[in-house]
Design an enzyme around this catalytic site. Structure first.
Site, PDB file in Angstrom:
ATOM      1  N   SER A  20       0.843  -1.202   0.000  1.00  0.00           N
ATOM      2  CA  SER A  20       0.000   0.000   0.000  1.00  0.00           C
ATOM      3  C   SER A  20       0.878   1.252   0.000  1.00  0.00           C
ATOM      4  O   SER A  20       2.070   1.179   0.345  1.00  0.00           O
ATOM      5  CB  SER A  20      -0.823  -0.016   1.294  1.00  0.00           C
ATOM      6  OG  SER A  20      -1.516   1.207   1.466  1.00  0.00           O
ATOM      7  N   TYR A  80      -2.797  -0.270  10.590  1.00  0.00           N
ATOM      8  CA  TYR A  80      -2.690  -0.540   9.147  1.00  0.00           C
ATOM      9  C   TYR A  80      -1.309  -0.144   8.629  1.00  0.00           C
ATOM     10  O   TYR A  80      -0.668  -0.909   7.900  1.00  0.00           O
ATOM     11  CB  TYR A  80      -3.787   0.231   8.407  1.00  0.00           C
ATOM     12  CG  TYR A  80      -3.899  -0.116   6.942  1.00  0.00           C
ATOM     13  CD1 TYR A  80      -4.419  -1.347   6.537  1.00  0.00           C
ATOM     14  CD2 TYR A  80      -3.486   0.775   5.955  1.00  0.00           C
ATOM     15  CE1 TYR A  80      -4.540  -1.671   5.184  1.00  0.00           C
ATOM     16  CE2 TYR A  80      -3.604   0.462   4.608  1.00  0.00           C
ATOM     17  CZ  TYR A  80      -4.133  -0.767   4.225  1.00  0.00           C
ATOM     18  OH  TYR A  80      -4.252  -1.083   2.892  1.00  0.00           O
TER      19      TYR A  80
HETATM   20  P1  NAD Z   1     -11.578  -5.867  -0.237  1.00  0.00           P
HETATM   21  O1  NAD Z   1     -12.230  -5.874   1.100  1.00  0.00           O
HETATM   22  O2  NAD Z   1     -12.454  -5.765  -1.435  1.00  0.00           O
HETATM   23  O3  NAD Z   1     -10.672  -7.158  -0.414  1.00  0.00           O
HETATM   24  C1  NAD Z   1     -10.036  -7.780   0.673  1.00  0.00           C
HETATM   25  C2  NAD Z   1     -10.386  -9.234   0.641  1.00  0.00           C
HETATM   26  O4  NAD Z   1      -9.678  -9.912   1.668  1.00  0.00           O
HETATM   27  C3  NAD Z   1     -11.881  -9.476   0.884  1.00  0.00           C
HETATM   28  O5  NAD Z   1     -12.354 -10.423  -0.035  1.00  0.00           O
HETATM   29  C4  NAD Z   1     -11.890 -10.029   2.297  1.00  0.00           C
HETATM   30  O6  NAD Z   1     -12.988 -10.873   2.571  1.00  0.00           O
HETATM   31  C5  NAD Z   1     -10.579 -10.800   2.290  1.00  0.00           C
HETATM   32  N1  NAD Z   1     -10.147 -11.118   3.644  1.00  0.00           N
HETATM   33  C6  NAD Z   1     -10.036 -10.283   4.706  1.00  0.00           C
HETATM   34  N2  NAD Z   1      -9.655 -10.972   5.795  1.00  0.00           N
HETATM   35  C7  NAD Z   1      -9.515 -12.269   5.391  1.00  0.00           C
HETATM   36  C8  NAD Z   1      -9.149 -13.458   6.057  1.00  0.00           C
HETATM   37  N3  NAD Z   1      -8.861 -13.471   7.361  1.00  0.00           N
HETATM   38  N4  NAD Z   1      -9.109 -14.596   5.346  1.00  0.00           N
HETATM   39  C9  NAD Z   1      -9.429 -14.618   4.025  1.00  0.00           C
HETATM   40  N5  NAD Z   1      -9.788 -13.525   3.348  1.00  0.00           N
HETATM   41  C10 NAD Z   1      -9.830 -12.369   4.034  1.00  0.00           C
HETATM   42  O7  NAD Z   1     -10.520  -4.691  -0.219  1.00  0.00           O
HETATM   43  P2  NAD Z   1      -9.303  -4.347  -1.208  1.00  0.00           P
HETATM   44  O8  NAD Z   1      -9.159  -2.890  -1.114  1.00  0.00           O
HETATM   45  O9  NAD Z   1      -9.446  -4.983  -2.520  1.00  0.00           O
HETATM   46  O10 NAD Z   1      -8.066  -4.990  -0.415  1.00  0.00           O
HETATM   47  C11 NAD Z   1      -7.133  -5.875  -0.998  1.00  0.00           C
HETATM   48  C12 NAD Z   1      -5.744  -5.515  -0.544  1.00  0.00           C
HETATM   49  O11 NAD Z   1      -5.408  -4.238  -1.074  1.00  0.00           O
HETATM   50  C13 NAD Z   1      -5.560  -5.409   0.969  1.00  0.00           C
HETATM   51  O12 NAD Z   1      -4.347  -6.028   1.329  1.00  0.00           O
HETATM   52  C14 NAD Z   1      -5.478  -3.916   1.202  1.00  0.00           C
HETATM   53  O13 NAD Z   1      -4.729  -3.602   2.345  1.00  0.00           O
HETATM   54  C15 NAD Z   1      -4.788  -3.474  -0.068  1.00  0.00           C
HETATM   55  N6  NAD Z   1      -4.933  -2.053  -0.392  1.00  0.00           N
HETATM   56  C16 NAD Z   1      -6.164  -1.486  -0.507  1.00  0.00           C
HETATM   57  C17 NAD Z   1      -6.269  -0.129  -0.776  1.00  0.00           C
HETATM   58  C18 NAD Z   1      -7.603   0.562  -0.863  1.00  0.00           C
HETATM   59  O14 NAD Z   1      -7.649   1.797  -0.771  1.00  0.00           O
HETATM   60  N7  NAD Z   1      -8.698  -0.147  -1.043  1.00  0.00           N
HETATM   61  C19 NAD Z   1      -5.105   0.632  -0.955  1.00  0.00           C
HETATM   62  C20 NAD Z   1      -3.866   0.005  -0.852  1.00  0.00           C
HETATM   63  C21 NAD Z   1      -3.792  -1.338  -0.565  1.00  0.00           C
END
Ligand code: NAD
Length: 259
Positions: free
Chosen positions: A142, A155
């Site tokens: 991130s 985070y």
């Molecule tokens: P999202 O919630 O759509 O996706 C995250 C997924 O991880 C979901 O399907 C959730 O159910 C799954 N998950 C969470 N805990 C879990 C567990 N214990 N076991 C199995 N699955 C689990 O959100 P996203 O934004 O697509 O996040 C994906 C990645 O991207 C994360 O690592 C997040 O930190 C990173 N990220 C997101 C952003 C943002 O702004 N959305 C920015 C930078 C990085």
């Protein structure tokens, strides 16, 4: 077809960035196995992608769930080329000073168990199979891996920790396995705030989130999951055979100005 005949395992592949990566990998010729928590969204992915996908319900913070998914992937598709540690949860920008010591401790265990321990466990469970294919690992990190104010302390600390894991693994697993990361900036997804911190945060609607994301990056993008997938395709493919220990930032230019 940059990923023709590759087999990938994507954690959190049933929503947000993981779902977009899964969709694009299949378009690029890969078979994809996903781990997720929600049976409903996992089933939807199965309906859409049929024989190109394997769904695994599980919790990445449990080693045995990672191990089972790796075994099921190899049984179904014959091998594993790419492991993507993508599942994650958020702290909602909760302020350190506001949170009680009990909630702090509960939030620490909850968030770091998923974002950090889940990444350790997934990489460990995939290791033996990746060694057989000279495969690669990609961590979803991130902007919060580099700059303050991409989240609260939980985070931000978790995303910094993933960088340490990625770098050390790139060192230890060379020359057989490449290890890299993609660092998205703020992206419109349903990334959830962990229960212990919900009383301490303000949940914002999508429009507010979109305009705040736009204001923070020089390219003024309210990024969507699809904006990041090309970076994953490159790192997963054989065209990146000389790339390891690197992060591709896909964030609208945060390094130009910080968060
Ligand atoms: P999202 O919630 O759509 O996706 C995250 C997924 O991880 C979901 O399907 C959730 O159910 C799954 N998950 C969470 N805990 C879990 C567990 N214990 N076991 C199995 N699955 C689990 O959100 P996203 O934004 O697509 O996040 C994906 C990645 O991207 C994360 O690592 C997040 O930190 C990173 N990220 C997101 C952003 C943002 O702004 N959305 C920015 C930078 C990085």
């Amino acid at each position: 077809m940059a990923l023709k005949d590759k087999v990938a395992l994507v954690t959190g592949g049933n929503s947000g960035i993981g779902e977009a990566v899964t969709r694009r990998f299949i378009q690029e010729g890969a078979k994809v196995s996903i781990i997720g928590r929600s049976v409903e969204t996992l089933k939807k992915m199965k309906e859409e992608f049929g024989e190109d996908i394997l769904i695994n319900q599980g919790d990445v913070s449990k080693y045995e769930d990672n191990e089972k998914a790796v075994q099921a992937t190899v049984e179904q598709f014959g091998k594993l080329d790419v492991f993507i540690a993508n599942a994650g949860v958020f702290d909602g920008f909760a302020k350190f000073a506001d949170v009680t010591p009990d909630a702090l401790a509960e939030a620490y265990d909850f968030l770091l168990d998923i974002n950090v321990k889940g990444s350790f466990f997934g990489a460990k469970a995939a290791l033996a199979e990746l060694q057989k294919t000279n495969g690669n690992i990609i961590f979803t990190v991130s902007g919060a891996s580099f700059y303050p104010d991409g989240g609260g302390v939980w985070y931000t600390a978790s995303k910094h920790a993933q960088i340490g894991l990625m770098r050390q693994l790139a060192f230890e697993l060379a020359p057989n396995i490449r290890v890299n990361a993609v660092a998205p900036g703020g992206t419109l997804t349903a990334l959830s705030v962990i229960p212990p911190l919900r009383p301490f945060v303000k949940i914002v609607d999508n429009d507010t989130k979109a305009s705040s994301i736009k204001k923070r990056n020089p390219l003024q993008l309210a990024q969507m999951p699809e904006d990041h997938v090309a970076a994953y395709v490159l790192l997963a493919s054989d065209e990146a055979r000389a790339i390891t220990g690197e992060v591709i930032s896909s964030d609208g230019g945060l390094s130009v100005r910080g968060l």
